[in-house]
Structures are given as C-alpha cells and as structure tokens.
Write an enzyme that holds these catalytic residues in place. Sequence first.
Site, PDB file in Angstrom:
ATOM      1  N   HIS A   1       0.858  -1.183   0.000  1.00 24.98           N
ATOM      2  CA  HIS A   1       0.000   0.000   0.000  1.00 24.98           C
ATOM      3  C   HIS A   1       0.896   1.236   0.000  1.00 24.98           C
ATOM      4  O   HIS A   1       1.862   1.319   0.762  1.00 24.98           O
ATOM      5  CB  HIS A   1      -0.899   0.003   1.244  1.00 24.98           C
ATOM      6  CG  HIS A   1      -1.665   1.281   1.447  1.00 24.98           C
ATOM      7  ND1 HIS A   1      -1.294   2.228   2.383  1.00 24.98           N
ATOM      8  CD2 HIS A   1      -2.768   1.768   0.823  1.00 24.98           C
ATOM      9  CE1 HIS A   1      -2.151   3.241   2.339  1.00 24.98           C
ATOM     10  NE2 HIS A   1      -3.049   2.986   1.414  1.00 24.98           N
TER      11      HIS A   1
ATOM     12  N   HIS B   1       1.805  11.013  -2.209  1.00 23.74           N
ATOM     13  CA  HIS B   1       0.552  10.850  -1.486  1.00 23.74           C
ATOM     14  C   HIS B   1      -0.151  12.200  -1.506  1.00 23.74           C
ATOM     15  O   HIS B   1       0.238  13.117  -0.795  1.00 23.74           O
ATOM     16  CB  HIS B   1       0.826  10.390  -0.058  1.00 23.74           C
ATOM     17  CG  HIS B   1      -0.381   9.828   0.618  1.00 23.74           C
ATOM     18  ND1 HIS B   1      -0.490   9.686   1.978  1.00 23.74           N
ATOM     19  CD2 HIS B   1      -1.547   9.362   0.109  1.00 23.74           C
ATOM     20  CE1 HIS B   1      -1.657   9.166   2.273  1.00 23.74           C
ATOM     21  NE2 HIS B   1      -2.316   8.959   1.163  1.00 23.74           N
TER      22      HIS B   1
END
Length: 593
Positions: free
Chosen positions: A125, A171
């Site tokens: 992830h 991110h």
Amino acid sequence: MGSYKYCLCFTRKFRWVEAQPPADVKEAFAAYAEGGSHMNAEQLRRFLADVQGDAGATAADADRVMEQVHQLRHRQSLGKLSKPLLALEDFHHFLFSGDLNPPLRSQVHQDMTSPLSHYSIYTGHNSYLTGNQLSSDCSDVPIIKALERGVRVIELDIWPNSTKDDVNVLHGRTLTTPVELIKCLRSIKEYAFVASPYPVIITLEDHLSPDLQAKVAEMVTQTFGDLLYYPDKDSIEEFPSPESLKRRIILSTKPPKEYLEAKDDKDKDGMPKNGKVSNEEEAWGKEVPDLQDELESDDNQNENDQTEDEEENDDDDRKVHQNSPPEYKHLITIRAGKPKGHLSDSLKVDPDIVRRLSLSEQELAKAAISHGADIVRFTQKNLLRIYPKGTRFNSSNYNPFVGWMHGAQMVAFNMQGNGRSLWLMHGFYKANGGCGYVKKPDFLLKTGPKNEVFDHKANLRVKRTLKVKVYMGDGWRMDFSQTHFDTYSPPDFYTRVGIAGVPRDSVMKKTRAIEDDWTPVWNEEFTFPLTVPELALLRIEVHEYDMSEKDDFGGQTCLPVSELRPGIRAVPLFDRKGMKFKSVKLLMRFEFV
C-alpha cells in the site's frame, strides 16, 4: 567467560557454554546410530524418512547432507574415497542449521495455472513512501525493497507535477515530497523478478488529465516493452493465471473518467488536527488486534472521524469530467472500482466480466458482518483489495486475517513499517517458496449444494492438532553486544509461541524465562488444536525478561502451519523490520496429530 560491572566496584563473571544437544537429539542419534558413536549415510536416510517426514529421502540426499556438514564443521571435503560418518556433534550441527534443516520448503510447489482470483497476492500500500503517510519522502527505494522481499503488487499514486507537464508519484494532499513516475517505473522493471518470476501488478491511483494519461501510456509501454501484458479486449471473463503471466507486468486501476485536481487545504484531506503523527506501536509492535474485536468495533466508530485513501475522494467539488485516451484505457488489465450504491449490488458476480473491488479495512469489517458470504462468493471469481484506513498516519497496519478468511486476494499493507501485523504478512507469504502467490484453500473457492460458502463463525471441528516443542536458542551472543539486553548479567530469555488464524484458533503461550544464559534451554511443549489449519500461522517471539522495565525484543518469525516440515528443525529469527539475523535461531520440533 563474560564479565559484567556491578555496583561500580565489583565485577561478575559468567561462563559461556556452547550449545549442547537436547535429550531428544541424543536419543534420536543413539536410536538411529544403533548404539554406535557415529551415524552412516543409510542410518541418516532412515532418520530423515522416519522423524523428519522426508519419505522420499534417498542415500544421495543423506550423502549430500554429510558432505555439507563436514564442509561447514571441519572446513574440508570428505573426498571420493572417504566413508561419510556423523558424530553426535555433527548431527546436532545439522539439525541446528537454518540452511541445512529449515522449517519450510524453499520451492514453489502449488498449482500456478488457476486464475489470479484463486490466489492470495503479496500486496503493498502506498509503496513509494519511506515513512509516515503525511510528511515522509516519496522514493523508488521502498519499491525496490518490497520487490526484493517478493511483494507482487505495487501501488503508485500518480499526480501532475507543479507545471502540469509531467507525472509525479506522491501521497496527494499531504506534505510528502514527490518522486518522478519514470524513476519508479524503471526501478520496477529492474527489480520486478529478482525474488519471484510471477507477475507484478501495478495498481495506479490516477489523478491525471487525459493528456497526462496519454503520457503515462507512452512511459509504460516504452519502459516495460514486451514485459507489459494487456488483453486484446476491454473486458475479460476470467483472469489469466500466474503461470501464464510469468515475468510479465500488468496494470490495474479504475477506468478513468475524471481528473481530480489537488486541493490546497491539507486539513480537509488527511492532516490530523494537531499536525502530529500518532505512534501506537510499542518497541516491538503493538499486539495484533483481536479478530473478533475488529469485526465488531466498527459499529461503534464515528464515520466522520475516518480519513480514507485518495481513491475515496469521489465527491471532490472541483472534478472535471473528461474522456480518457484510448491508448491508456487499453493497457488496463484489471479494472477496478469502489462500491457504488448498496454493497450487495457491488458484490454481485457478473458471469461475463471480472473486476477488482477496493474496500478499506473498516468497510471490510462492516461488510463481513452483514455480507460475509457474498464477499466469499465475489472473491471466487473477482479480485478484492483491502487497504488501511486513512487515519493510520504512522503507516501502521491491521489484522490481515479479516481479509484472508473472506477470500480477499490483495490485503494491502504498509511495507515500510514494522510491528506484529506486518510480521504476520511476512510469514504468510513465506508459503509456496516465497513467490508472492499463495493458492487459496479449496473451501474458499467452492460453494455447496445450497450455494453456501465457508463461514468462520460456524461450529467447526478440529481438523489437525499441532504439537510444538521449543528446545533451545542460540546466536544472540554473536549478533548483539554483551550488554545489549542487560548491563549487569547475561540475558533472561523466554519464548512466546502461538497461533494467528480464525478467532477460535488464535492463542499465545510462553515458556518460562531462563536466567543469565546466552544459550537458553527450555524443553517445553505446547499443543494447538486447529479448526482451520490452512489459514493458520505459527507465531514465535523471543523476549528478554526485565524486572524493572519493558521486556526487550530478541527476535521473531511467523510460519504458515500448512507448510511446516515435521520433525526437529532449526528456526531462524528475524528483527523488527523482518530482516533475518545472521546467527539467532531456535531449535524446535513440529508434530501433527
């Protein structure tokens, strides 16, 4: 002899003793050496077949073991004319060697010709993050480390750069520093198959305009060339097999319809109100959450306190609906999506199309209570990806068994951290030769005559009982400084042994602590009745007892129960981050009843 300072004026001396063979080892040697002082190749072969469960062991296998032991112990080859023999010390050295006598097989041995949906797949992830989810650097280094460990699913969040003429990986809506997409793609190409020949899946969280999507398509095709696999048509009725996709790279993402521009207000999209990253893990990792608690706790959670991945942000008020370039859509092999409308509709199985569905760990926990059977049926044909809840700012992880026992193939973890949940993930994928693909148990792939499926809450009978005997440990004196565990004396080690699996099977037990000994001998046996051994992991941890402070960490490992080799085995231990110690290991015995 080891010396320790005590009360400034005094010195305490402790004698270091070499590891001696346990009584069971001496008895086995005496029995198979037929009372002699040495064991020959035929006697060793019979020991391997009878005690170690190697029914197919041959005289050549025994000869090879003897040759290797002599080379390691005596730094010399036996020679063609020498008659191979093992003394008790040689026999013990063989049993206590992690290289010669490991607890698991190192070869791929499962059927690899079934569709991808029939396998659990080693999944990362936010694979590009070096640390926490909010302010760490983005880099290709954690991607490389994951691939070297055998991870098969790499996640990349792709965004426009500041001038909107190139593509970065970061991110989104956080303070993480970007890395260029092309750098990540080149590293994936270089390291994709160093640990496993089976396919690498790149999951893309796409936040791009159509012109940048076209640029990504060009980057991907030019970088990967013939390594890139994509189907001839937009939708497929069944996923290809890992075997057919050997040394291939495939893409998975939502069929892109929207371009989401990043917001400037970080507080609305992921930053904790106080700007701090919580640290919930103890020195060696918080205990794995109880599975039943995880399945029930989300009913009491405040939904407004959740912060999910970027893929959740479908309600962005600045979305621009545009068409995606055909060359980009054509490269998507595994088409993904989020639940739309009622969950039961999202879990319906289409006989003509396979797809991937993504759920957060919290969404899965809730769905498992109300739609557990539907999830199992869905995962028999389609792929289900589970990802950490967005409030795990410190890159911690969750209990993976919620996903595994419902058939989820992609239980996505933050691989850059550490802790007990991640140890379970590492241990689970030691199965099947560590290739990153583990065949799901048959009971998760079949339906009954009334369309019923596996239910872990059912009253399941005990299938197998695992007996584990912890003989002794060694190697800390070589891998740690003399005063690492205790300033004033040698360490007081104890071992925790248990099972992680379905709630009924999960338990932890421990040995007594052995005082002042670098080579502790426990000789303690534990019994574990298992209702679902196919999903169970044997958890092993060593700690050093400290009366005044928190116990120190001395090593850990997790081993898939279904793959344990019976008999007396050397079990290498790993550090907090999952890296194997050079010398630290346990001598254990595994027996199935």
